[in-house]
Design a protein around this motif. Structure first.
Motif, PDB file in Angstrom:
ATOM      1  N   GLY A 180      11.931  15.687 103.017  1.00 45.79           N
ATOM      2  CA  GLY A 180      11.742  17.088 102.656  1.00 45.79           C
ATOM      3  C   GLY A 180      10.682  17.753 103.510  1.00 45.79           C
ATOM      4  O   GLY A 180      10.829  18.914 103.915  1.00 45.79           O
ATOM      5  N   LEU A 181       9.617  17.029 103.803  1.00 38.44           N
ATOM      6  CA  LEU A 181       8.565  17.576 104.663  1.00 38.44           C
ATOM      7  C   LEU A 181       9.083  17.788 106.080  1.00 38.44           C
ATOM      8  O   LEU A 181       8.794  18.813 106.715  1.00 38.44           O
ATOM      9  CB  LEU A 181       7.357  16.631 104.674  1.00 38.44           C
ATOM     10  N   PHE A 182       9.850  16.833 106.598  1.00 30.86           N
ATOM     11  CA  PHE A 182      10.445  17.004 107.927  1.00 30.86           C
ATOM     12  C   PHE A 182      11.379  18.212 107.952  1.00 30.86           C
ATOM     13  O   PHE A 182      11.542  18.859 108.994  1.00 30.86           O
ATOM     14  CB  PHE A 182      11.213  15.750 108.330  1.00 30.86           C
ATOM     15  N   ALA A 183      12.008  18.508 106.807  1.00 35.24           N
ATOM     16  CA  ALA A 183      12.917  19.660 106.722  1.00 35.24           C
ATOM     17  C   ALA A 183      12.168  20.975 106.571  1.00 35.24           C
ATOM     18  O   ALA A 183      12.799  22.037 106.539  1.00 35.24           O
ATOM     19  CB  ALA A 183      13.879  19.478 105.553  1.00 35.24           C
ATOM     20  N   GLY A 184      10.835  20.923 106.466  1.00 37.35           N
ATOM     21  CA  GLY A 184      10.035  22.145 106.411  1.00 37.35           C
ATOM     22  C   GLY A 184       9.553  22.547 105.048  1.00 37.35           C
ATOM     23  O   GLY A 184       8.882  23.576 104.907  1.00 37.35           O
ATOM     24  N   LEU A 185       9.888  21.774 103.990  1.00 33.24           N
ATOM     25  CA  LEU A 185       9.440  22.121 102.646  1.00 33.24           C
ATOM     26  C   LEU A 185       7.936  21.919 102.500  1.00 33.24           C
ATOM     27  O   LEU A 185       7.332  21.103 103.212  1.00 33.24           O
ATOM     28  CB  LEU A 185      10.165  21.268 101.603  1.00 33.24           C
ATOM     29  N   THR A 186       7.329  22.644 101.569  1.00 30.80           N
ATOM     30  CA  THR A 186       5.942  22.394 101.228  1.00 30.80           C
ATOM     31  C   THR A 186       5.833  21.028 100.551  1.00 30.80           C
ATOM     32  O   THR A 186       6.833  20.466 100.083  1.00 30.80           O
ATOM     33  CB  THR A 186       5.402  23.461 100.271  1.00 30.80           C
ATOM     34  N   ARG A 187       4.624  20.494 100.467  1.00 34.03           N
ATOM     35  CA  ARG A 187       4.453  19.188  99.814  1.00 34.03           C
ATOM     36  C   ARG A 187       4.927  19.245  98.365  1.00 34.03           C
ATOM     37  O   ARG A 187       5.671  18.374  97.914  1.00 34.03           O
ATOM     38  CB  ARG A 187       2.981  18.755  99.866  1.00 34.03           C
ATOM     39  N   GLU A 188       4.500  20.250  97.627  1.00 32.43           N
ATOM     40  CA  GLU A 188       4.916  20.355  96.228  1.00 32.43           C
ATOM     41  C   GLU A 188       6.414  20.587  96.125  1.00 32.43           C
ATOM     42  O   GLU A 188       7.089  20.000  95.260  1.00 32.43           O
ATOM     43  CB  GLU A 188       4.171  21.493  95.531  1.00 32.43           C
ATOM     44  N   GLY A 189       6.970  21.425  97.002  1.00 35.89           N
ATOM     45  CA  GLY A 189       8.407  21.672  96.984  1.00 35.89           C
ATOM     46  C   GLY A 189       9.205  20.428  97.305  1.00 35.89           C
ATOM     47  O   GLY A 189      10.239  20.154  96.682  1.00 35.89           O
ATOM     48  N   ALA A 190       8.740  19.638  98.279  1.00 33.95           N
ATOM     49  CA  ALA A 190       9.428  18.398  98.639  1.00 33.95           C
ATOM     50  C   ALA A 190       9.403  17.412  97.475  1.00 33.95           C
ATOM     51  O   ALA A 190      10.397  16.731  97.189  1.00 33.95           O
ATOM     52  CB  ALA A 190       8.787  17.777  99.876  1.00 33.95           C
ATOM     53  N   ALA A 191       8.254  17.326  96.777  1.00 31.60           N
ATOM     54  CA  ALA A 191       8.151  16.420  95.639  1.00 31.60           C
ATOM     55  C   ALA A 191       9.040  16.877  94.490  1.00 31.60           C
ATOM     56  O   ALA A 191       9.732  16.074  93.855  1.00 31.60           O
ATOM     57  CB  ALA A 191       6.696  16.312  95.181  1.00 31.60           C
ATOM     58  N   ARG A 192       9.030  18.175  94.207  1.00 27.34           N
ATOM     59  CA  ARG A 192       9.871  18.700  93.120  1.00 27.34           C
ATOM     60  C   ARG A 192      11.349  18.441  93.409  1.00 27.34           C
ATOM     61  O   ARG A 192      12.096  18.023  92.518  1.00 27.34           O
ATOM     62  CB  ARG A 192       9.618  20.194  92.927  1.00 27.34           C
ATOM     63  N   PHE A 193      11.770  18.684  94.648  1.00 32.29           N
ATOM     64  CA  PHE A 193      13.169  18.434  95.004  1.00 32.29           C
ATOM     65  C   PHE A 193      13.489  16.948  94.898  1.00 32.29           C
ATOM     66  O   PHE A 193      14.562  16.560  94.427  1.00 32.29           O
ATOM     67  CB  PHE A 193      13.452  18.945  96.419  1.00 32.29           C
ATOM     68  N   SER A 194      12.549  16.105  95.328  1.00 26.04           N
ATOM     69  CA  SER A 194      12.735  14.653  95.215  1.00 26.04           C
ATOM     70  C   SER A 194      12.963  14.232  93.773  1.00 26.04           C
ATOM     71  O   SER A 194      13.837  13.411  93.477  1.00 26.04           O
ATOM     72  CB  SER A 194      11.506  13.934  95.789  1.00 26.04           C
ATOM     73  N   PHE A 195      12.181  14.802  92.848  1.00 25.77           N
ATOM     74  CA  PHE A 195      12.313  14.419  91.442  1.00 25.77           C
ATOM     75  C   PHE A 195      13.603  14.967  90.830  1.00 25.77           C
ATOM     76  O   PHE A 195      14.260  14.289  90.028  1.00 25.77           O
ATOM     77  CB  PHE A 195      11.095  14.916  90.654  1.00 25.77           C
ATOM     78  N   LEU A 196      13.962  16.188  91.189  1.00 25.72           N
ATOM     79  CA  LEU A 196      15.206  16.751  90.662  1.00 25.72           C
ATOM     80  C   LEU A 196      16.414  15.962  91.151  1.00 25.72           C
ATOM     81  O   LEU A 196      17.326  15.654  90.371  1.00 25.72           O
ATOM     82  CB  LEU A 196      15.323  18.222  91.066  1.00 25.72           C
ATOM     83  N   MET A 197      16.436  15.600  92.440  1.00 24.07           N
ATOM     84  CA  MET A 197      17.573  14.844  92.961  1.00 24.07           C
ATOM     85  C   MET A 197      17.573  13.407  92.450  1.00 24.07           C
ATOM     86  O   MET A 197      18.619  12.749  92.442  1.00 24.07           O
ATOM     87  CB  MET A 197      17.580  14.866  94.495  1.00 24.07           C
ATOM     88  N   ALA A 198      16.419  12.931  91.978  1.00 26.49           N
ATOM     89  CA  ALA A 198      16.361  11.578  91.415  1.00 26.49           C
ATOM     90  C   ALA A 198      17.041  11.497  90.063  1.00 26.49           C
ATOM     91  O   ALA A 198      17.489  10.421  89.654  1.00 26.49           O
ATOM     92  CB  ALA A 198      14.899  11.136  91.279  1.00 26.49           C
ATOM     93  N   THR A 199      17.115  12.618  89.347  1.00 27.68           N
ATOM     94  CA  THR A 199      17.619  12.579  87.973  1.00 27.68           C
ATOM     95  C   THR A 199      19.074  12.115  87.900  1.00 27.68           C
ATOM     96  O   THR A 199      19.375  11.153  87.169  1.00 27.68           O
ATOM     97  CB  THR A 199      17.452  13.956  87.306  1.00 27.68           C
TER      98      THR A 199
END
Length: 275
Positions: A180-199
């Protein structure tokens, strides 16, 4: 140490390390070895399933409001065949775009990684590799893009990265946050997306593992009380880990997790050599 206490400790470790970018599978492999725990219950399929149920409970408990919006929004997109400028509609389908790689790799290679790729020295190596990837992403990522600015190609790429986390020591959250960070997301945004896609992935993994349990492959006699204790410990620790990490990443780099991974890798190597 009795089995109940071991189960609670392992539940706490699972909950924390599933969401912090330091590898849950690596910890669940090396901690019993280093602690000298040889109770087969702690490494049984039944106990593993309940730990995953615990992390799934943590995800739904923290993000239930998000999913209450995303599921209807995703279904509305199918009906209207349009996002209609709704960021929730787009986000729902960005999450869907991450699923195919993990499903394909998980179904075809999960048993191989579970049976063949679980050595302490390999975990030490992958902890170091994951630390390098996380450090690089944290330094090179632009960290300017909001979640609704993510493209579907980038989301699919993050899903491919997530699939690599089947290798113990890599860390599902660590590799997906890095992507997510490589894709340009903020740290918090990358983490939030990581958790949502983990569900949905965690839900699918729980269903897949329950299938094995129903076939009688529990591995050991099941103690329901100990299973529930481990599950509740994982759920509580996971909820705390999600909340703390999202808050921490608003103003901090990933350095503390990079250092932790490197230190743990060194400890694993020393333990292996001394044994």
């Amino acid at each position: 140490m009795d089995t109940l206490l071991q189960a609670i400790i392992m539940g706490i470790i699972q909950g924390l390390t599933e969401f912090l970018p330091i590898s849950s599978s690596g910890h669940l492999l090396v901690v019993p070895h280093m602690a000298g725990w040889d109770d087969p219950f702690i490494t049984s399929l039944a106990f593993t399933v309940m730990l995953h149920v615990g992390t799934l409970v943590a995800l739904f408990a923290y993000f239930w409001r998000d999913w209450a919006r995303l599921v209807p929004a995703g279904l509305a997109t199918l009906r209207d065949r349009s996002f209609r400028g709704d960021p929730d509609r787009k986000l729902a389908w960005l999450i869907a775009a991450t699923l195919p790689p993990a499903v394909v790799v998980g179904v075809t290679l999960n048993d191989f990684f579970e049976e063949q790729v679980r050595q302490e020295l390999l975990v030490a190596l992958t902890l170091v590799i994951g630390a390098g990837i996380l450090w690089t992403a944290d330094r090179l990522g632009r960290q300017t893009k909001p979640l609704d600015g993510l493209g579907f190609g980038a989301a699919f790429g993050i899903g491919c990265a997530q699939a690599i986390a089947l290798v113990p020591g890599i860390s599902r959250s660590g590799i997906s946050i890095s992507a997510g960070l490589f894709a340009g997301l903020t740290r918090e945004g990358a983490a939030r997306f990581s958790f949502l896609m983990a569900t949905p992935i965690t839900l699918g993994a729980v269903i897949w593992e329950f299938r094995k349990l129903l076939s009688g492959d529990s591995g050991v006699p099941v103690d329901a009380g100990i299973l529930v204790a481990g599950m509740l410990a994982a759920a509580a620790a996971g909820f705390v880990a999600i909340a703390v990490l999202l808050r921490y990443l608003r103003n901090h780099r990933m350095t503390i997790f990079v250092v932790y991974r490197l230190v743990l890798a060194g400890v694993v190597v020393v333990h292996f050599l001394s044994a």
